[in-house]
Design a protein around this motif. Structure first.
Motif: not given
Length: 158
Positions: A120-134
């Motif tokens: 129920i907790d999350g991290i949401f990122v703009d398309a310009a940001i690359k997610v390495r791991s979460c």
């Protein structure tokens, strides 16, 4: 809601954004900052959405409207108070990528801290940001820090 930054992070702008409030419910908001790290500008928002489903969904629209005016790629993180199949989560994930869905690493479930069975907790990122791991880090004793487990995302700023 709280935002913390290391000394090498330059704070460009901060805002405490109050969301609309339905009578009888808690006031909700967004702690929002535009920051710069090694020349990369980004905006970071910390949220804690309501237990009421209609409020959560409406607040996501308000959050997305406000963060879209930041002028920098956005990261929104916090307690969504519903799982990924819920309407508020889906609406937030339609504007910003669910970092765990992009690059899962570690645990998924955040609630309850002692016996995590829900995300129920999350991290949401703009398309310009690359997610390495979460994911939820595997750290001994982490369940004592809060009633939720933390979510950690490693990202690459543009």
């Amino acid at each position: 809601m709280l935002l913390l930054a290391a000394l090498q992070v330059r704070v460009l702008e901060v805002a405490d954004v109050l969301l609309t409030r339905k009578r009888g419910l808690h006031q909700r908001g967004v702690a929002l900052a535009t920051l710069e790290l090694s020349g990369a500008k980004f905006s970071l928002g910390s949220i804690h959405l309501d237990l009421d489903s209609d409020e959560r969904r409406r607040h996501v629209d308000e959050i997305v409207a406000r963060t879209s005016t930041c002028g920098a790629p956005v990261i929104v993180a916090g307690d969504i108070n519903e799982e990924p199949d819920g309407p508020a989560w889906r609406a937030l994930a339609s504007s910003y990528a669910d970092a765990f869905a992009v690059a899962p690493s570690g645990g998924e479930y955040t609630y309850s801290a002692i016996d995590p069975v829900r995300r129920i907790d999350g991290i949401f990122v703009d398309a310009a940001i690359k997610v390495r791991s979460c994911g939820v880090p595997d750290v001994p004793g982490i369940e004592r820090a809060s009633d939720h487990r933390p979510v950690l995302a490693v990202v690459e700023l543009p």
